[in-house]
Design a protein around this motif. Sequence first.
Motif, PDB file in Angstrom:
ATOM      1  N   UNK A 230       5.394  11.085  11.280  1.00  0.00           N
ATOM      2  CA  UNK A 230       5.781   9.740  11.676  1.00  0.00           C
ATOM      3  C   UNK A 230       4.535   8.948  12.040  1.00  0.00           C
ATOM      4  N   UNK A 231       4.436   7.746  11.479  1.00  0.00           N
ATOM      5  CA  UNK A 231       3.293   6.883  11.776  1.00  0.00           C
ATOM      6  C   UNK A 231       3.692   5.442  11.505  1.00  0.00           C
ATOM      7  N   UNK A 232       2.788   4.525  11.776  1.00  0.00           N
ATOM      8  CA  UNK A 232       3.086   3.096  11.651  1.00  0.00           C
ATOM      9  C   UNK A 232       3.374   2.701  10.206  1.00  0.00           C
ATOM     10  N   UNK A 233       2.644   3.295   9.258  1.00  0.00           N
ATOM     11  CA  UNK A 233       2.841   2.924   7.859  1.00  0.00           C
ATOM     12  C   UNK A 233       4.250   3.281   7.391  1.00  0.00           C
ATOM     13  N   UNK A 234       4.668   4.511   7.691  1.00  0.00           N
ATOM     14  CA  UNK A 234       6.011   4.945   7.303  1.00  0.00           C
ATOM     15  C   UNK A 234       6.280   6.326   7.886  1.00  0.00           C
ATOM     16  N   UNK A 235       7.501   6.807   7.726  1.00  0.00           N
ATOM     17  CA  UNK A 235       7.872   8.168   8.099  1.00  0.00           C
ATOM     18  C   UNK A 235       7.990   8.994   6.831  1.00  0.00           C
ATOM     19  N   UNK A 236       7.338  10.147   6.812  1.00  0.00           N
ATOM     20  CA  UNK A 236       7.386  11.025   5.651  1.00  0.00           C
ATOM     21  C   UNK A 236       8.173  12.278   6.028  1.00  0.00           C
ATOM     22  N   UNK A 237       9.251  12.525   5.305  1.00  0.00           N
ATOM     23  CA  UNK A 237      10.061  13.715   5.539  1.00  0.00           C
ATOM     24  C   UNK A 237       9.425  14.923   4.860  1.00  0.00           C
ATOM     25  N   UNK A 238       9.772  16.143   5.294  1.00  0.00           N
ATOM     26  CA  UNK A 238       9.242  17.338   4.626  1.00  0.00           C
ATOM     27  C   UNK A 238       9.474  17.277   3.119  1.00  0.00           C
ATOM     28  N   UNK A 239       8.441  17.596   2.373  1.00  0.00           N
ATOM     29  CA  UNK A 239       8.519  17.509   0.920  1.00  0.00           C
ATOM     30  C   UNK A 239       7.993  16.202   0.364  1.00  0.00           C
TER      31      UNK A 239
ATOM     32  N   UNK B  98       0.824  -1.211   0.000  1.00  0.00           N
ATOM     33  CA  UNK B  98       0.000   0.000   0.000  1.00  0.00           C
ATOM     34  C   UNK B  98       0.856   1.258   0.000  1.00  0.00           C
ATOM     35  N   UNK B  99       1.835   1.313   0.905  1.00  0.00           N
ATOM     36  CA  UNK B  99       2.667   2.511   1.004  1.00  0.00           C
ATOM     37  C   UNK B  99       3.425   2.796  -0.271  1.00  0.00           C
ATOM     38  N   UNK B 100       4.080   1.779  -0.809  1.00  0.00           N
ATOM     39  CA  UNK B 100       4.880   1.969  -2.021  1.00  0.00           C
ATOM     40  C   UNK B 100       4.010   2.209  -3.250  1.00  0.00           C
ATOM     41  N   UNK B 101       2.908   1.456  -3.374  1.00  0.00           N
ATOM     42  CA  UNK B 101       2.081   1.587  -4.577  1.00  0.00           C
ATOM     43  C   UNK B 101       1.401   2.940  -4.651  1.00  0.00           C
ATOM     44  N   UNK B 102       1.101   3.547  -3.481  1.00  0.00           N
ATOM     45  CA  UNK B 102       0.488   4.871  -3.477  1.00  0.00           C
ATOM     46  C   UNK B 102       1.521   5.987  -3.462  1.00  0.00           C
ATOM     47  N   UNK B 103       2.774   5.660  -3.175  1.00  0.00           N
ATOM     48  CA  UNK B 103       3.827   6.667  -3.235  1.00  0.00           C
ATOM     49  C   UNK B 103       4.002   7.495  -1.991  1.00  0.00           C
ATOM     50  N   UNK B 104       3.541   7.008  -0.844  1.00  0.00           N
ATOM     51  CA  UNK B 104       3.720   7.779   0.383  1.00  0.00           C
ATOM     52  C   UNK B 104       5.212   7.967   0.666  1.00  0.00           C
ATOM     53  N   UNK B 105       5.581   9.205   0.946  1.00  0.00           N
ATOM     54  CA  UNK B 105       6.972   9.531   1.236  1.00  0.00           C
ATOM     55  C   UNK B 105       7.753  10.018   0.039  1.00  0.00           C
TER      56      UNK B 105
END
Length: 357
Positions: A236-245, A177-184
Amino acid sequence: MRRVVQFSTGNVGQHSLKAIIGRPDLELVGVHAASPKKVGRDAAELCGLTEPTGIIATDDVDALIALAPDCVVYTAQAETRPMEAVEQLVKLLSAGINVVGSSMVWLVTPSQADDWLTGPLEKACAQGNSSLYVNGIDPGYSGDTEVHSALSLVTRAESILVQEIFDYANYDDYEFTGKSMGFGLTADEEQPMLFLPGVLTTMWGGPVRNLADQLGIELDEVRQRIEPWYTDQKIECKLCTVEPGGMAAVKFAVEGVYNGEPVITMEHITRLTAASAPDWEFPPDGKPGVHRVVVEGEPRVELNTHVSDPVLDVTEAGCVSTAARVVNVIDWVCDAPTGLIGVEDIPQAAVIRGLIW
């Protein structure tokens, strides 16, 4: 008593496995696990139960076929490995084993699926005198059962909006889910798999076209739209950490266009924590998630479906409902005519048999 094999024990499979073990009308006879860490473990351990079942997970498909089950519940991740999944399904169906599943989402509307997929599966069903049914909560329930209920309440429909609005922060599935949707990902990085040209219309276009056929309208086109939202702060969350940008929310949809206007829209608003995309729509009444159908017409109808659990996160509760969509129909599918089954083929009363004990 139906003899059942559970095929995979991931986000959905662990819940269908638990349901099968607890059902008095079903007998668990086998479990498939692809991970070496799961092979050799008792089924109960793989779904959070404490009392051993004596059913040990294996990665040997032939050994599971040899058990001669009535049905296999197929919940293995298939969208990233479709040819391998088709090969497994063909093997099961050809052996005379019925299959219900939440994978291969193109098959939620089998009449709209491409020949490369339906051809070998239909041949396998004919060879084994077996049936295959795929459904879930989305694609699935919100775009068929829920929208059918809403449409039954109007004398005239002008447009249909099907929405899933969810916070995926606590959904532990970054690898797919995370990779296919492009989170981060940043705006400069390569587009994720889900948003490549044609992917969305392939995955959700079937339900849109199916609904148009049921309504008796010929669409001008089926198109996709995508709107990413990039954060200016670290999330920051369970799915992944998203940096600014990085992307921390996305709104995407598949639209069926009629007379130049979108009349059937299946839209997702997916965010990581409430801090993401604060100007976008949230679920009503402070709920963490919703599957919604809005029919503009005479009269206007809005149905909001919320799933919850006293222990599980709302996204995991949704996985339980996804499992329910296939476990509950095992008995009917085992008695069904040979071939690929769509939700419209199944009497709705058949999916609630045996649920109270």
